[in-house]
Scaffold this motif. Sequence first.
Motif, PDB file in Angstrom:
ATOM      1  N   SER A  46       0.829  -1.212   0.000  1.00  0.00           N
ATOM      2  CA  SER A  46       0.000   0.000   0.000  1.00  0.00           C
ATOM      3  C   SER A  46       0.858   1.255   0.000  1.00  0.00           C
ATOM      4  CB  SER A  46      -0.931   0.002   1.221  1.00  0.00           C
ATOM      5  OG  SER A  46      -1.773  -1.130   1.220  1.00  0.00           O
ATOM      6  N   ILE A  47       1.928   1.230   0.792  1.00  0.00           N
ATOM      7  CA  ILE A  47       2.840   2.382   0.848  1.00  0.00           C
ATOM      8  C   ILE A  47       3.435   2.650  -0.530  1.00  0.00           C
ATOM      9  CG2 ILE A  47       5.116   3.064   1.687  1.00  0.00           C
ATOM     10  CD1 ILE A  47       3.087   3.558   3.765  1.00  0.00           C
ATOM     11  N   VAL A  48       3.894   1.585  -1.184  1.00  0.00           N
ATOM     12  CA  VAL A  48       4.460   1.746  -2.530  1.00  0.00           C
ATOM     13  C   VAL A  48       3.371   2.174  -3.512  1.00  0.00           C
ATOM     14  CG1 VAL A  48       5.620   0.536  -4.418  1.00  0.00           C
ATOM     15  CG2 VAL A  48       6.333   0.125  -2.069  1.00  0.00           C
ATOM     16  N   GLY A  49       2.152   1.683  -3.321  1.00  0.00           N
ATOM     17  CA  GLY A  49       1.038   2.096  -4.172  1.00  0.00           C
ATOM     18  C   GLY A  49       0.770   3.590  -4.074  1.00  0.00           C
ATOM     19  N   ILE A  50       0.854   4.143  -2.861  1.00  0.00           N
ATOM     20  CA  ILE A  50       0.677   5.593  -2.688  1.00  0.00           C
ATOM     21  C   ILE A  50       1.777   6.349  -3.425  1.00  0.00           C
ATOM     22  CG2 ILE A  50       0.687   7.462  -0.991  1.00  0.00           C
ATOM     23  CD1 ILE A  50      -0.511   5.445   1.013  1.00  0.00           C
TER      24      ILE A  50
END
Length: 672
Positions: A46-50
Motif C-alpha cells: 500500500s505504501i508503494v502504491g501511494i
Amino acid sequence: MELLYQYAWLIPLLPLLGAAFVGIGLISLNKATNNLRQIAAVFIVSIVGIAMVMSFGIFWSQIQGHEVYTRSIEWASAGDFHLQMGYVIDNLTSLMLVIVTTVAFLVMIYTDGYMAHDPGYVRFYAYLSIFSSSMLGLVVSPNLVQIYIFWELVGMCSYLLIGFWYDKKAAADACQKAFVTNRVGDFGLLLGILGLYWATGSFDFAVIGERLEDLIASGAISIGLATLFAVLVFLGPVAKSAQFPLHVWLPDAMEGPTPISALIHAATMVAAGVFLVARIYPILEPVPMAMNIIACTGAATAFIGATIALTQNDIKKGLAYSTMSQLGYMVMAMGLGSYSAGLFHLMTHAYFKAMLFLCSGSVIHGMEAVVGHNPVLAQDMRLMGGLRKYMPITAYTFLIGNLAICGIFPFAGFWSKDEILGQAFQANPVLWFIGWITAGLTAFYMFRMYFMTFEGEFRGNDTGIRQQLFTASGVVFGPGAMDVKEGEDHGHSDSPHESPITMALPLVILAIPSLAIGLVGMPWNNLFEAFIHAPGEVVSGEEFELTEFLIMAGLSIAIAVSGIIVAALMYRLKKIDPAAIAEKYPALYKFSLNKWYVDDIYEQVFVIGSRRIARQIMEVDSRVVDGAVNLTGLATLLSGEGLKYLETGRAQFYALIVFGAVLGFVLVFSIT
C-alpha cells in the motif's frame, strides 16, 4: 498540483518508513511480526502504491508542461564550500519515478505468491521496500554527491537481496561477487566525482558541464584529463549496468529470489547506470573521446551478452545475459548521442524484461511441484518442455515478452530497438552492424528459450535426464538447500501447474505495456522524444523519411525473423541438430558455454593471483618484518646480559673504565 511537487520528497520516504516500521517489528517482536505476515505485506504494498499514485500525478503534470521544480537545503558548508541536498523534478525524473514505482508495485504483488511458504517472507518485503526507497531517492537526486549516497544504498540493498538465502553457499558467494565487482566501479565513480569537483568546483550536473566545456576550450584542462574524469565516472554505470568487463556479477546474482531479478536486475538497479549516464550527459557531451568509449563499451557488451546467452540452459541466467545485452544497446545509444533512443529502450525494456523474469519465476514455481525445491532441476530448460498446456498464462505472456525483445512489429521493443539501430547507422555503421547482428542472436536465443520451455513434450518426469543433469552440474548444496535425494523425492505432482492469481495478474498487466507502450515513440509522431530529450537540445521536428524507416525496420525485422526461424528449426521442428553443431564447432560452443572464459581469467588473475600475493606478503611479514623485530629484541637481550657484568658498584672499577676510554680516545686521535 503544486502541492504534489512540494511533497514529492514523500515518494522515496514512504517506502523507507514502511521498511523501517516492519524492520523494527522484526528486530523487537520477530515472532509476532512474522505471524502478521499478510498484514505487513499489505502495508508495504500500500505504501508503494501511494508512491506510485503520486508519481503518476507528477508524470501527468510534466506531460502538461510543468517547469522543472527544484527544492534544496544547505546540507554542509565550510568557507566558500556549500553543499546542497534536496530533489529535482523534471521530465526524466518523472519518467523514472513511474517506471520504478509501477514495477516495484507489481513485483511486490507477485512476491506474495512466489514467497508464500518462505520463512523470510516479511524480511523480503522489508528489503524490497528499502530498495525501492533507495532507487527513488537516486532518481530525484539533484547533484553528484546525493546520487553517490543513494547509489551506494541501492548497492547495499542489492547485496541484501542477492544473498537473501544467506545459508546457501551459492547465494552467499554471488552476494560477495556482486559486492567486490561493484566496488571497482564505485571507486572509479568516486574518483571521477572528486576529479570533476577539483576541475569545476561544483557537483551540479549543468554547472559541471558548462564549466568543463569552457575549461577545455580555454586550454585550462586538457582533453585527455577531461576524458579521464568522464571515463572514471562512467565506471560506476559499467559495474551497476553490467557492462563488459564488469558484467560478471549479474548472472551469479540470479541466486537470489526471482522477484528481485525482475525488480533489480531487469527494470531498476541495472538501469540506474543508464540513468546516470543520462544525468551526466551535459558532462559527457563536450568530451567526444569519452562518448566514443561509452558507445564501443555498449556495443561490445551487447554482442558478448548475446553470444553467451546462446548456450545457457538455466532459464534465469539466459535472461540475465539477455539483460546484459539489452543494457549494452542503451549504453551504445547514449555514447552515440542518441539520448532519447537510449532512454526509450530503457523504458520498454523495463516492462517486458520484468515480465520475462516474472514468467521465469512462474515456470520455476510450477516446476518445483514436479522436481521439488531443487534449483539445479527447477531452472534447467532441458527438463522443461510442453509447459504451455499446463501454464497458458505464463506461456502467452512470455511469448509477448519474446516478441517485444526480438523487435517484432508492433511490440514495444520494435520501436525502441529500431530507433537505436537507425541512429547508430547514421552515426557509426560499424556499431550498427554489431547491433544488427546482436538483434538476430537475441531472436535466436530468446525463442530457443521459449521452445525449450513451453513447446514439445514435458521432460520433467524423465528420471534419466534429471539424474544426468544433476550429476553433470557438480553442485554442492549448502545448509538450507536441497540435496539430490531431496530434489528427486519432494515433488508432489506429475505435471506443473499455473501460478496463483497474485503471480499471474502482474504478468498480464505487464503484457500491456510490453505490447503497446512503444507506440509513443513512433518515428512519424515521436511523443517520447518530444518529452525526453537531452538537456539544452531543441527537438528539430525533422521530416519523417518513410523510405529510410522501411529499409531500417525491414532489416531489423528480417534479422529477427531469421533468428526465430533458425531457433524453430532446431528446437521445435527438430530439422537441425544443435548437438551436431556443437560437436562440429567445439571451440566456439565451449567459448560461449564458458562465458568467454572471463570468469576463469578473473579467477586466475584476481582471486588466485591475490592469494599468491597475500602469501608472499605474509612470508615477508613473518621473515623480514618479524625477523627484524625479533633480532632487535635478541640484540637488546644479549647486550643487556653482557652489560650487567660491568655494573659492579665499585668506584675503582668505574674509574678504570673511564681511564681506559680516555686512553682509547687519545690513541685514536693521535694516530689520525
